[in-house]
Motif scaffolding. Structure first.
Motif, short mmCIF file in Angstrom:
data_model
loop_
_atom_site.label_atom_id
_atom_site.label_comp_id
_atom_site.label_asym_id
_atom_site.label_seq_id
_atom_site.Cartn_x
_atom_site.Cartn_y
_atom_site.Cartn_z
N LEU A 120 -8.44 35.71 -7.53
CA LEU A 120 -9.73 36.36 -7.44
C LEU A 120 -10.78 35.58 -8.24
N GLU A 124 -14.91 39.32 -8.19
CA GLU A 124 -13.73 39.98 -7.59
C GLU A 124 -12.75 40.40 -8.68
N GLN A 134 -11.72 46.68 -2.97
CA GLN A 134 -12.75 45.80 -2.41
C GLN A 134 -12.28 45.15 -1.12
N GLU A 135 -13.24 44.88 -0.25
CA GLU A 135 -12.96 44.14 0.97
C GLU A 135 -12.58 42.73 0.57
N LEU A 136 -11.57 42.18 1.22
CA LEU A 136 -11.13 40.82 0.91
C LEU A 136 -10.60 40.20 2.19
N ARG A 138 -10.80 37.26 3.26
CA ARG A 138 -10.34 35.86 3.21
C ARG A 138 -8.83 35.73 3.03
N TRP A 139 -8.15 36.79 2.65
CA TRP A 139 -6.69 36.73 2.45
C TRP A 139 -6.01 36.67 3.82
N TYR A 164 -2.67 45.17 -0.64
CA TYR A 164 -3.54 44.64 0.41
C TYR A 164 -3.18 45.25 1.75
N GLU A 168 -8.49 45.05 2.92
CA GLU A 168 -8.94 45.63 1.65
C GLU A 168 -7.88 45.40 0.57
#
Length: 182
Positions: A120, A124, A134-136, A138-139, A164, A168
């Protein structure tokens, strides 16, 4: 039928988990006498498969269960069973569909993890340790429990466990350990 006793003197019954004491995990499935209890081999293999934590990380540690699936690591040895309140460090919640690592275990043992680790960035990481989801997007790795890490002074350090799902990252940092890093 097993010849072991359940602790109440009744012969020929399978021993059950006693949630009030620490019981050492059996080394392998062949050594298991309490139904459903994970083995040392399974725990080490899980950490290796899920996060690529080297098996030798656990050398010198004994593994214990207290409660229903609460797994502890102890850097020593004591007789089993042990009726103490705490023994070492709780590392894992097992006996459920998806095993969950503890924050303490991730921080202590996942420095060398190379799989299912999300690094992060500044904001983040700040949001994560405050306990915010949080929205993520890119994972692109596995869903489920991840090691959340952040770079401190050029070194990647594990900071906690995130869940995850559907783009999110949910922080699982315990309320009493949430911090504001700003």
């Amino acid at each position: 039928m097993s010849d072991e006793t359940t602790g109440n003197g009744t012969e020929d019954q399978t021993p059950e988990n006693d949630g009030q004491q620490f019981d050492r995990l059996p080394a392998t499935a062949e050594d298991r006498v309490v139904a459903g209890r994970p083995t040392r081999e399974e725990v080490v293999e899980w950490w290796e498969q899920r996060y690529e934590v080297p098996p030798e990380t656990w050398d010198g540690h004994t593994f214990w269960e207290k409660g229903n699936g609460k797994i502890w690591a102890f850097a020593a040895d004591v007789p089993t069973p042990s009726p103490v309140e705490g023994l070492g460090l709780r590392i894992l919640r097992a006996r459920q569909e998806h095993w969950k690592p503890s924050t303490n275990a991730v921080q202590r043992f996942c420095g060398e993890a190379t799989k299912n680790v999300v690094v992060l960035e500044g904001d983040e990481a700040d949001r994560f340790v405050r306990g915010e989801d949080q929205e993520l997007d890119r994972w692109d790795g596995d869903w489920g429990y991840l090691v959340a890490a952040h770079e401190f002074e050029g070194e990647r350090e594990p900071i906690g466990v995130g869940l995850y799902l559907h783009g999110e990252l949910r922080s699982t940092v315990p309320k009493g350990r949430q911090e504001d890093l700003s």
